[in-house]
Design a protein around this motif. Structure first.
Motif, PDB file in Angstrom:
ATOM      1  N   LYS A  78       0.811  -1.221   0.000  1.00  0.00           N
ATOM      2  CA  LYS A  78       0.000   0.000   0.000  1.00  0.00           C
ATOM      3  C   LYS A  78       0.844   1.271   0.000  1.00  0.00           C
ATOM      4  CE  LYS A  78      -3.860  -2.286   2.349  1.00  0.00           C
ATOM      5  NZ  LYS A  78      -4.657  -2.384   3.602  1.00  0.00           N
ATOM      6  N   SER A  79       2.155   1.099  -0.213  1.00  0.00           N
ATOM      7  CA  SER A  79       3.056   2.258  -0.226  1.00  0.00           C
ATOM      8  C   SER A  79       3.713   2.397  -1.603  1.00  0.00           C
ATOM      9  CB  SER A  79       4.148   2.101   0.838  1.00  0.00           C
ATOM     10  OG  SER A  79       3.571   1.943   2.132  1.00  0.00           O
ATOM     11  N   PRO A  80       3.974   3.645  -2.048  1.00  0.00           N
ATOM     12  CA  PRO A  80       4.608   3.841  -3.362  1.00  0.00           C
ATOM     13  C   PRO A  80       6.065   3.359  -3.333  1.00  0.00           C
ATOM     14  CG  PRO A  80       4.444   5.932  -2.190  1.00  0.00           C
ATOM     15  CD  PRO A  80       3.704   4.922  -1.357  1.00  0.00           C
ATOM     16  N   PRO A  81       6.663   3.133  -4.502  1.00  0.00           N
ATOM     17  CA  PRO A  81       6.110   3.369  -5.840  1.00  0.00           C
ATOM     18  C   PRO A  81       5.196   2.235  -6.299  1.00  0.00           C
ATOM     19  CG  PRO A  81       8.338   2.540  -6.027  1.00  0.00           C
ATOM     20  CD  PRO A  81       8.077   2.716  -4.559  1.00  0.00           C
ATOM     21  N   PHE A  82       4.242   2.569  -7.185  1.00  0.00           N
ATOM     22  CA  PHE A  82       3.283   1.582  -7.683  1.00  0.00           C
ATOM     23  C   PHE A  82       3.462   1.279  -9.170  1.00  0.00           C
ATOM     24  CE2 PHE A  82       1.171   3.848  -4.165  1.00  0.00           C
ATOM     25  CZ  PHE A  82       0.905   2.784  -3.318  1.00  0.00           C
ATOM     26  N   LYS A  83       4.231   2.077  -9.877  1.00  0.00           N
ATOM     27  CA  LYS A  83       4.356   1.933 -11.319  1.00  0.00           C
ATOM     28  C   LYS A  83       4.882   0.541 -11.691  1.00  0.00           C
ATOM     29  CE  LYS A  83       6.303   4.146 -15.430  1.00  0.00           C
ATOM     30  NZ  LYS A  83       7.174   5.238 -15.939  1.00  0.00           N
ATOM     31  N   TRP A 114      -4.141  -8.738  -2.281  1.00  0.00           N
ATOM     32  CA  TRP A 114      -3.782  -7.400  -2.779  1.00  0.00           C
ATOM     33  C   TRP A 114      -3.931  -7.397  -4.301  1.00  0.00           C
ATOM     34  CZ3 TRP A 114      -1.051  -9.963   1.040  1.00  0.00           C
ATOM     35  CH2 TRP A 114      -1.065  -9.365   2.313  1.00  0.00           C
ATOM     36  N   LYS A 115      -5.177  -7.219  -4.739  1.00  0.00           N
ATOM     37  CA  LYS A 115      -5.491  -7.329  -6.162  1.00  0.00           C
ATOM     38  C   LYS A 115      -5.551  -5.988  -6.882  1.00  0.00           C
ATOM     39  CE  LYS A 115      -8.258 -11.573  -5.903  1.00  0.00           C
ATOM     40  NZ  LYS A 115      -9.587 -12.175  -6.202  1.00  0.00           N
ATOM     41  N   ALA A 116      -5.425  -4.888  -6.163  1.00  0.00           N
ATOM     42  CA  ALA A 116      -5.575  -3.568  -6.776  1.00  0.00           C
ATOM     43  C   ALA A 116      -4.543  -3.356  -7.880  1.00  0.00           C
ATOM     44  CB  ALA A 116      -5.442  -2.478  -5.716  1.00  0.00           C
ATOM     45  N   THR A 117      -4.994  -2.744  -8.978  1.00  0.00           N
ATOM     46  CA  THR A 117      -4.066  -2.385 -10.047  1.00  0.00           C
ATOM     47  C   THR A 117      -3.124  -1.289  -9.544  1.00  0.00           C
ATOM     48  OG1 THR A 117      -5.515  -0.659 -10.908  1.00  0.00           O
ATOM     49  CG2 THR A 117      -5.823  -2.905 -11.782  1.00  0.00           C
ATOM     50  N   PRO A 118      -1.975  -1.092 -10.203  1.00  0.00           N
ATOM     51  CA  PRO A 118      -1.071  -0.014  -9.784  1.00  0.00           C
ATOM     52  C   PRO A 118      -1.772   1.343  -9.731  1.00  0.00           C
ATOM     53  CG  PRO A 118       0.042  -1.459 -11.327  1.00  0.00           C
ATOM     54  CD  PRO A 118      -1.384  -1.913 -11.282  1.00  0.00           C
ATOM     55  N   GLN A 119      -2.675   1.609 -10.701  1.00  0.00           N
ATOM     56  CA  GLN A 119      -3.378   2.884 -10.732  1.00  0.00           C
ATOM     57  C   GLN A 119      -4.313   3.032  -9.530  1.00  0.00           C
ATOM     58  OE1 GLN A 119      -3.264   0.655 -13.201  1.00  0.00           O
ATOM     59  NE2 GLN A 119      -1.967   1.692 -14.739  1.00  0.00           N
ATOM     60  N   LEU A 120      -5.067   1.973  -9.239  1.00  0.00           N
ATOM     61  CA  LEU A 120      -5.993   2.034  -8.105  1.00  0.00           C
ATOM     62  C   LEU A 120      -5.228   2.125  -6.789  1.00  0.00           C
ATOM     63  CD1 LEU A 120      -8.831   1.951  -6.961  1.00  0.00           C
ATOM     64  CD2 LEU A 120      -8.749  -0.570  -7.082  1.00  0.00           C
ATOM     65  N   ALA A 121      -4.145   1.385  -6.667  1.00  0.00           N
ATOM     66  CA  ALA A 121      -3.344   1.427  -5.435  1.00  0.00           C
ATOM     67  C   ALA A 121      -2.797   2.833  -5.212  1.00  0.00           C
ATOM     68  CB  ALA A 121      -2.200   0.420  -5.525  1.00  0.00           C
ATOM     69  N   ARG A 141      12.878  -8.974  -7.122  1.00  0.00           N
ATOM     70  CA  ARG A 141      12.354  -7.954  -8.038  1.00  0.00           C
ATOM     71  C   ARG A 141      11.313  -8.492  -9.007  1.00  0.00           C
ATOM     72  NH1 ARG A 141      12.393  -4.093  -5.319  1.00  0.00           N
ATOM     73  NH2 ARG A 141      11.854  -2.842  -7.172  1.00  0.00           N
ATOM     74  N   LYS A 142      10.782  -9.671  -8.743  1.00  0.00           N
ATOM     75  CA  LYS A 142       9.658 -10.156  -9.551  1.00  0.00           C
ATOM     76  C   LYS A 142       8.370  -9.512  -9.045  1.00  0.00           C
ATOM     77  CE  LYS A 142      11.660 -14.648 -10.716  1.00  0.00           C
ATOM     78  NZ  LYS A 142      11.521 -16.123 -10.607  1.00  0.00           N
ATOM     79  N   ARG A 143       7.428  -9.301  -9.953  1.00  0.00           N
ATOM     80  CA  ARG A 143       6.180  -8.653  -9.548  1.00  0.00           C
ATOM     81  C   ARG A 143       5.402  -9.552  -8.600  1.00  0.00           C
ATOM     82  NH1 ARG A 143       1.483  -5.814 -13.337  1.00  0.00           N
ATOM     83  NH2 ARG A 143       0.103  -5.283 -11.587  1.00  0.00           N
ATOM     84  N   ILE A 144       4.816  -8.951  -7.580  1.00  0.00           N
ATOM     85  CA  ILE A 144       4.051  -9.694  -6.577  1.00  0.00           C
ATOM     86  C   ILE A 144       2.587  -9.781  -7.008  1.00  0.00           C
ATOM     87  CG2 ILE A 144       3.195  -9.693  -4.200  1.00  0.00           C
ATOM     88  CD1 ILE A 144       5.796  -8.327  -3.369  1.00  0.00           C
ATOM     89  N   PHE A 145       2.085 -11.001  -7.065  1.00  0.00           N
ATOM     90  CA  PHE A 145       0.665 -11.246  -7.294  1.00  0.00           C
ATOM     91  C   PHE A 145       0.144 -12.004  -6.076  1.00  0.00           C
ATOM     92  CE2 PHE A 145       2.483 -10.907 -11.536  1.00  0.00           C
ATOM     93  CZ  PHE A 145       1.590 -10.050 -12.170  1.00  0.00           C
ATOM     94  N   TRP A 168      -3.668   5.355  -2.089  1.00  0.00           N
ATOM     95  CA  TRP A 168      -2.601   5.923  -1.263  1.00  0.00           C
ATOM     96  C   TRP A 168      -2.713   7.444  -1.227  1.00  0.00           C
ATOM     97  CZ3 TRP A 168       1.473   9.220  -2.639  1.00  0.00           C
ATOM     98  CH2 TRP A 168       2.429   9.429  -1.637  1.00  0.00           C
ATOM     99  N   ALA A 169      -2.979   8.069  -2.391  1.00  0.00           N
ATOM    100  CA  ALA A 169      -3.121   9.524  -2.448  1.00  0.00           C
ATOM    101  C   ALA A 169      -4.303   9.986  -1.606  1.00  0.00           C
ATOM    102  CB  ALA A 169      -3.286   9.977  -3.903  1.00  0.00           C
ATOM    103  N   HIS A 170      -5.403   9.231  -1.664  1.00  0.00           N
ATOM    104  CA  HIS A 170      -6.586   9.575  -0.863  1.00  0.00           C
ATOM    105  C   HIS A 170      -6.266   9.488   0.630  1.00  0.00           C
ATOM    106  CE1 HIS A 170     -10.797   9.974   0.166  1.00  0.00           C
ATOM    107  NE2 HIS A 170     -10.727   8.855   0.897  1.00  0.00           N
ATOM    108  N   LYS A 171      -5.527   8.435   1.017  1.00  0.00           N
ATOM    109  CA  LYS A 171      -5.159   8.291   2.432  1.00  0.00           C
ATOM    110  C   LYS A 171      -4.241   9.431   2.864  1.00  0.00           C
ATOM    111  CE  LYS A 171      -3.158   5.029   5.753  1.00  0.00           C
ATOM    112  NZ  LYS A 171      -2.235   6.009   6.338  1.00  0.00           N
ATOM    113  N   GLN A 172      -3.312   9.820   2.011  1.00  0.00           N
ATOM    114  CA  GLN A 172      -2.415  10.916   2.344  1.00  0.00           C
ATOM    115  C   GLN A 172      -3.197  12.213   2.548  1.00  0.00           C
ATOM    116  OE1 GLN A 172       0.331   8.893   3.118  1.00  0.00           O
ATOM    117  NE2 GLN A 172       1.417  10.768   2.553  1.00  0.00           N
ATOM    118  N   ALA A 173      -4.186  12.441   1.682  1.00  0.00           N
ATOM    119  CA  ALA A 173      -5.005  13.651   1.800  1.00  0.00           C
ATOM    120  C   ALA A 173      -5.775  13.654   3.117  1.00  0.00           C
ATOM    121  CB  ALA A 173      -5.960  13.744   0.610  1.00  0.00           C
TER     122      ALA A 173
END
Length: 329
Positions: A277-282, A299-306, A291-295, A310-315
């Motif tokens: 739930k912490s950046p970076p998400f790209k 935690w099914k959220a796409t990088p964009q949704l994640a 360094r393999k991608r975690i599936f 995170w931005a909403h929580k920061q706000a």
């Protein structure tokens, strides 16, 4: 008719019909040579040699096979010659061939004797156990590490290694989700030993089935049972499992629940949850070790949704901080 001539007549007339899978290759006054086949990997040739003064002396037997281990061939020779000694004074050829066929029928693991030896010598440690059931074609392994254990069963069919070994867990004190993952991964390893890939890489040699006991046993014993009890969380680097197995949590939301990801690394739930739930998400979250991608199902959220979450929580955190500062004035 002399006894030897009479027995050769019987060999040519009756032997092939007396023993399943037998073919008479030659029959002379010096020797009888036969081929006995149960499966592609359970076949052999018997060279049965007549001594002088036969049948008052016992036959001599030599076994040849391209698929059976040397020590198995020596064992068959020993069993055959012991049977011949019991029959001194009687006809011996057909009886010996029947004994050899019975040995092939009752000893499922003769094609993988070397694999079982490797499991015993190279994978098991003091306190571990292996129990082999030849007629059933199965063996049980009970392996331990620091109080953690798994008891699993491997079984083969008559046409092994053309078909793969089957695997079941009987008992364990690893978390159920993790133990189930161990078994699923080992079953997939076994399948790959006998099923060609859907899209084989260009230039690779033609696919051939290969024995599956060792790859699966190595994965379960060495890579799982012996490894994970002392493995570290890939984020906090503390030991993932408690030193006391009775304190392992089965609660999938507990902070110290051990999470497994497909690259085979493990994490504490709280560590992985914070990381995911912490950046970076790209490009998706990557395992910090390989360094393999975690599936992961949790935690099914796409990088964009994640990133949006995170931005909403920061706000929200900033708003709360502002309110707190205002109240402190």
């Amino acid at each position: 008719m002399p006894p030897l001539d009479d027995e050769l007549v019987r060999v040519n007339k009756d032997l092939a019909n007396s023993v399943v899978g037998l073919e008479v290759l030659s029959a002379t006054k010096h020797s009888v040579q036969v081929k006995i086949r149960k499966t592609e990997h359970k076949q052999l040739r018997l060279l049965i040699m007549f001594p002088e003064d036969y049948p008052n002396r016992s036959l001599m037997v030599e076994v040849k096979s391209k698929s059976l281990p040397e020590r198995v061939m020596k064992l068959i020779e020993s069993i055959s010659e012991k049977e011949a000694k019991k029959l001194q004074g009687q006809y011996q050829v057909i009886a010996i061939c029947k004994v050899v066929r019975q040995f092939l029928d009752e000893n499922m693991f003769i094609v993988c004797a070397a694999e079982l030896d490797t499991v015993k010598r190279s994978l098991l440690e003091d306190g571990d156990e292996i129990k082999i059931k030849q007629k059933a074609g199965s063996f049980h392994v009970n392996a331990h590490k620091n109080g953690y254990f798994m008891n699993f069963k491997m079984s083969i069919t008559d046409d092994y290694p053309v078909t793969n070994v089957s695997i079941d867990t009987k008992d364990t004190n690893f978390p159920k989700d993790l133990a189930d993952m161990f078994i699923r991964q080992s079953i997939e390893l076994a399948r790959r030993c006998v099923v060609p890939p859907a899209m084989p890489p260009k230039g690779n040699p033609e696919f051939r089935e290969k024995p599956s006991i060792i790859p699966c046993a190595e994965y379960l014993i060495k890579d799982c049972i012996k490894f994970y009890p002392i493995a570290e969380c890939s984020i906090c680097e503390n030991q993932a499992f408690p030193s006391d197995p009775t304190k392992v949590t089965q609660d999938i939301r507990h902070p110290c629940y051990v999470e497994y990801v497909y690259c085979s690394h493990i994490f504490h739930h709280k560590c992985l949850d914070s990381y995911m739930k912490s950046p970076p998400f790209k490009g998706g979250k990557k395992c910090p070790i390989c360094r393999k991608r975690i599936f992961h199902e949790k935690w099914k959220a796409t990088p964009q949704l994640a990133e949006q979450r995170w931005a909403h929580k920061q706000a929200k955190d900033r708003e709360l901080a502002e309110v707190t500062d205002f109240m402190d004035i």
